[in-house]
Design an enzyme around this catalytic site. Structure first.
Site, short mmCIF file in Angstrom:
data_model
loop_
_atom_site.label_atom_id
_atom_site.label_comp_id
_atom_site.label_asym_id
_atom_site.label_seq_id
_atom_site.Cartn_x
_atom_site.Cartn_y
_atom_site.Cartn_z
N HIS A 107 -9.49 -3.07 8.99
CA HIS A 107 -8.04 -3.29 8.92
C HIS A 107 -7.36 -2.81 10.20
O HIS A 107 -7.44 -1.62 10.54
CB HIS A 107 -7.51 -2.53 7.72
CG HIS A 107 -6.07 -2.73 7.42
ND1 HIS A 107 -5.19 -1.68 7.24
CD2 HIS A 107 -5.33 -3.86 7.27
CE1 HIS A 107 -3.99 -2.15 6.97
NE2 HIS A 107 -4.05 -3.46 6.98
N ARG A 108 -6.70 -3.73 10.91
CA ARG A 108 -6.06 -3.43 12.21
C ARG A 108 -7.08 -2.85 13.18
O ARG A 108 -6.77 -1.99 14.00
CB ARG A 108 -4.88 -2.49 12.04
CG ARG A 108 -3.87 -2.98 11.00
CD ARG A 108 -2.74 -1.99 10.78
NE ARG A 108 -2.04 -2.27 9.52
CZ ARG A 108 -1.09 -1.51 8.99
NH1 ARG A 108 -0.69 -0.42 9.63
NH2 ARG A 108 -0.53 -1.82 7.83
N GLU A 149 -9.33 -7.26 11.41
CA GLU A 149 -8.04 -7.85 11.01
C GLU A 149 -6.97 -7.40 11.98
O GLU A 149 -7.05 -6.29 12.52
CB GLU A 149 -7.71 -7.38 9.58
CG GLU A 149 -6.45 -8.01 8.98
CD GLU A 149 -5.22 -7.15 9.12
OE1 GLU A 149 -4.13 -7.58 8.68
OE2 GLU A 149 -5.32 -6.02 9.68
N ASP A 154 -2.49 -8.16 13.34
CA ASP A 154 -1.15 -8.66 13.01
C ASP A 154 -0.51 -9.20 14.29
O ASP A 154 -0.55 -8.54 15.34
CB ASP A 154 -0.27 -7.54 12.47
CG ASP A 154 -0.92 -6.81 11.30
OD1 ASP A 154 -0.86 -7.34 10.18
OD2 ASP A 154 -1.50 -5.73 11.53
N HIS A 214 1.69 -4.32 14.10
CA HIS A 214 1.96 -4.50 12.69
C HIS A 214 3.44 -4.51 12.36
O HIS A 214 3.94 -5.43 11.69
CB HIS A 214 1.28 -3.40 11.87
CG HIS A 214 1.57 -3.48 10.40
ND1 HIS A 214 2.65 -2.84 9.81
CD2 HIS A 214 0.94 -4.13 9.39
CE1 HIS A 214 2.67 -3.10 8.53
NE2 HIS A 214 1.64 -3.87 8.24
N GLU A 230 -3.39 -12.09 10.88
CA GLU A 230 -2.21 -12.19 10.03
C GLU A 230 -0.98 -12.58 10.83
O GLU A 230 -0.65 -11.94 11.83
CB GLU A 230 -1.93 -10.87 9.30
CG GLU A 230 -0.70 -10.98 8.39
CD GLU A 230 -0.40 -9.73 7.60
OE1 GLU A 230 0.72 -9.63 7.05
OE2 GLU A 230 -1.29 -8.85 7.51
N LYS A 268 2.59 -12.21 11.10
CA LYS A 268 3.49 -11.19 10.58
C LYS A 268 4.94 -11.63 10.75
O LYS A 268 5.35 -12.08 11.82
CB LYS A 268 3.27 -9.87 11.33
CG LYS A 268 3.65 -8.64 10.55
CD LYS A 268 2.63 -8.39 9.45
CE LYS A 268 2.98 -7.15 8.64
NZ LYS A 268 2.04 -6.94 7.55
N ASP A 287 -9.31 0.54 6.28
CA ASP A 287 -9.17 1.32 7.50
C ASP A 287 -10.47 2.05 7.83
O ASP A 287 -10.66 2.51 8.96
CB ASP A 287 -8.07 2.38 7.34
CG ASP A 287 -6.70 1.78 7.06
OD1 ASP A 287 -6.40 0.69 7.58
OD2 ASP A 287 -5.93 2.40 6.29
#
Length: 299
Positions: A48-49, A75, A77, A90, A158, A160, A287
Site C-alpha cells: 500500500h503506497r 499501490e 495514488d 495520497h 488509484e 485520487k 502497509d
C-alpha cells in the site's frame, strides 16, 4: 579461487530460489496467466503506497523497499498539479507528507492542484517519516512507473479525487501508453486502475477497454451487475467484509468475461490477514507486506 567460485554459485542459487518463492504473485483470474510457483488459492499481497511502513508513502523509496522485500504488487495514488503534471501523492493537500508549510508558508491550505510541478519538486517528502529519507521527493507518475518497471513489479494505480481534475483519466492513460504500460504484457498481467469514483472507472474502461479496473468500496450485492459492466474488481475495506459478500462478488461476471475479484484494504495485522484470506479474497492491500506474507505463508 575455489572458495570464491563456491560462494558465487551459492549466491546465484539463492537468487534463483528467491525468484521462485510463491509469496505474492497475482492469481490468474485478475491478471491473465499466473507464473510458475504461485500457490493456488492464495491472495496476492499488495504494498500500500509502496512498502509504506518501511519508507515514506508514495515515494520511490517506498517502491524500492517493496522490491527489497520481494513484493510484486505496489499501490499508489495519482493527482494533478496546477500546470497539469501527474504526481503520486495520497492527500489532496501537501501538508501531511511534505515540508510545504515551511517552503511556502503563505499558501494554505496547500492543495496539490494549486502548486506547479516545479514547486512540488522542491518539497521534502521524506523527512516526516525519518531522517534517513530527508530529501525524498514527490514523484511524477512517469518517474514512478519507470521505477516500478525497473524492478519488474506490478502496479495498482488509484485515481485520487478525480472530481478535482477533469480529464485526468485520459491523461493517466496517455502517460501509461507513453511508458509502454498499455501493451499486452502490462494490461494482461501487471496493471490495475482503481478508484472510489464509478464515473472515473467507467471513463477508463471506455477509453481503454483492455485495462483491468477496480471499484473501491462495498456496493450492495444487487448493484454488482451494474458495476460489472466496467469494473473487474470490487475492493472494500476489510472492516466491511464477510465471506458471504466475497462469494457474492465472485458470482458476478465482469467486463472481460471473468468472475469479479476482491482486493481488500488496508490489512496490517496477521489475524486480520488470515481472516480475510479465509473469506477467499484475491488480494490483500497492506502497509506491511512482510507481515502479511508471514501470516499467510510462514515466510
Amino acid at each position: 579461487m575455489y572458495a570464491r567460485a563456491v560462494a558465487a554459485t551459492v549466491t546465484a542459487l539463492l537468487s534463483a530460489v528467491a525468484l521462485l518463492l510463491p509469496v505474492d504473485d497475482a492469481r490468474a483470474g485478475v491478471v491473465g496467466e499466473a507464473r510458475a510457483g504461485v500457490v493456488e488459492g492464495q491472495p496476492s499481497v499488495i504494498a500500500h503506497r509502496g512498502a509504506s511502513a518501511r519508507a515514506p508513502e508514495n515515494t520511490l523509496a517506498a517502491v524500492d523497499a517493496a522490491a527489497a522485500l520481494g513484493v510484486t504488487w505496489v499501490e499508489n495514488d495519482v493527482q494533478r498539479t496546477r500546470d497539469g503534471e501527474l504526481v503520486v501523492i495520497h492527500d489532496d493537500s501537501l501538508q501531511r507528507t511534505t515540508d510545504v508549510e515551511e517552503v511556502f508558508p503563505g499558501r494554505a491550505p496547500w492543495k496539490v492542484k494549486d502548486f506547479t510541478a516545479a514547486e512540488i519538486a522542491r518539497l521534502d517528502a521524506g523527512s516526516w517519516f525519518g531522517s534517513a529519507y530527508a530529501g525524498a521527493r514527490v514523484p511524477t507518475l512517469k518517474e514512478y512507473v519507470r521505477r516500478v518497471e525497473h524492478h519488474g513489479q506490478k502496479l495498482l494505480l488509484e485515481i485520487k479525487n478525480p472530481q478535482l481534475y477533469p480529464g485526468i483519466e485520459q491523461q493517466i492513460l496517455k502517460v501509461l501508453s507513453d511508458e509502454g504500460w498499455l501493451d499486452r504484457s502490462h494490461v494482461g498481467g501487471r496493471l490495475i486502475v482503481q478508484s472510489f469514483s464509478a464515473d472515473s472507472l467507467r471513463a477508463v474502461h471506455d477509453l481503454q477497454p483492455a485495462v483491468t479496473t477496480g471499484l473501491l468500496g462495498r456496493p450492495t450485492v444487487t448493484d454488482l451487475p451494474g458495476y460489472a459492466r466496467f469494473a473487474d474488481l470490487i475492493n472494500p475495506s476489510h472492516a466491511s467484509l464477510s465471506r458471504e459478500y466475497v462469494s457474492a462478488v465472485h458470482a458476478v461476471t465482469g467486463p472481460h468475461g471473468r468472475p469479479l475479484e476482491v482486493f481488500v484494504w488496508t490489512v496490517n495485522h496477521a489475524a486480520t490477514a488470515r481472516t480475510v484470506a479465509g473469506y477467499g479474497v484475491d488480494g490483500i492491500i497492506t502497509d506491511k507486506p512482510d507481515l502479511v506474507r508471514r501470516a499467510l505463508h510462514g515466510l
